[in-house]
Write a protein that holds these residues in place. Sequence first.
Motif, mmCIF file in Angstrom:
data_model
loop_
_atom_site.group_PDB
_atom_site.id
_atom_site.type_symbol
_atom_site.label_atom_id
_atom_site.label_comp_id
_atom_site.label_asym_id
_atom_site.label_seq_id
_atom_site.Cartn_x
_atom_site.Cartn_y
_atom_site.Cartn_z
ATOM 1 N N HIS A 83 8.139 0.619 2.979
ATOM 2 C CA HIS A 83 7.271 -0.017 1.988
ATOM 3 C C HIS A 83 6.401 -1.036 2.721
ATOM 4 C CE1 HIS A 83 9.912 1.373 -1.371
ATOM 5 N NE2 HIS A 83 10.823 1.295 -0.417
ATOM 6 N N LEU A 84 5.106 -0.989 2.476
ATOM 7 C CA LEU A 84 4.195 -1.952 3.093
ATOM 8 C C LEU A 84 4.180 -3.228 2.266
ATOM 9 C CD1 LEU A 84 1.209 0.413 3.949
ATOM 10 C CD2 LEU A 84 3.116 -0.271 5.424
ATOM 11 N N VAL A 85 4.388 -4.350 2.927
ATOM 12 C CA VAL A 85 4.332 -5.656 2.282
ATOM 13 C C VAL A 85 3.070 -6.341 2.772
ATOM 14 C CG1 VAL A 85 5.458 -7.905 2.021
ATOM 15 C CG2 VAL A 85 6.844 -5.813 2.155
ATOM 16 N N ARG A 86 2.231 -6.732 1.842
ATOM 17 C CA ARG A 86 0.994 -7.403 2.194
ATOM 18 C C ARG A 86 1.160 -8.906 1.987
ATOM 19 N NH1 ARG A 86 -0.295 -2.541 2.254
ATOM 20 N NH2 ARG A 86 -1.697 -1.151 1.323
ATOM 21 N N GLY A 87 0.127 -9.649 2.234
ATOM 22 C CA GLY A 87 0.196 -11.092 2.027
ATOM 23 C C GLY A 87 0.083 -11.819 3.338
ATOM 24 N N GLU A 88 0.602 -13.037 3.347
ATOM 25 C CA GLU A 88 0.446 -13.862 4.541
ATOM 26 C C GLU A 88 1.307 -13.389 5.707
ATOM 27 O OE1 GLU A 88 3.178 -17.721 3.943
ATOM 28 O OE2 GLU A 88 1.623 -17.488 2.394
#
Length: 175
Positions: free
Chosen positions: A45-50
């Motif tokens: 699962h790709l986690v985006r954000g900082e």
Amino acid sequence: MGPARVTPYALTVDPGIGQLRAADHLLHTLAAELALPEDVFGCTHLVRGERPRVVLSFALPSEPLQRTAVERLTGLGHTVASGVPDRVGRAVLYPGAASLTGTMTVAELLSRSAIDRVTVLGTPERPAPGTPLATRDHVRPQWQDGALVLTAMPAMGGALVPFEVPDPTPCCADH
């Protein structure tokens, strides 16, 4: 993972990995170390954000297996949480994945694995069951609306290949 296949025994591992290839390798390594059965779903699962990264999830068939997996993964230093991070995981481990090698028809791919359907990029129709699909020994379907879907693209000779290539060329590799 798709809601139809998520069990109450799902868990997420956050190894802090930034690349899909490394995440795939770790999923296989952890599944072997934990001696997980072949009916387990393991996804990225790709986690985006900082802090962009790739996390892993496992859908396990029982509470005792989940408990053992959490204990062993935590013991190995991994951050583990219950549940899955989202419903659109990219399946690396799933029933039948190991049998998807070489070239086979779309019908054979569907009958040998947990993949629910095949779609062709840029085409609204599903491929005919007899359409050959050259797996390149790298079949990574994704969860879409509760179904495990392999996106394919046309190849030479009327065949299909999975959209995701096994060894992608890194962006700007020739610069």
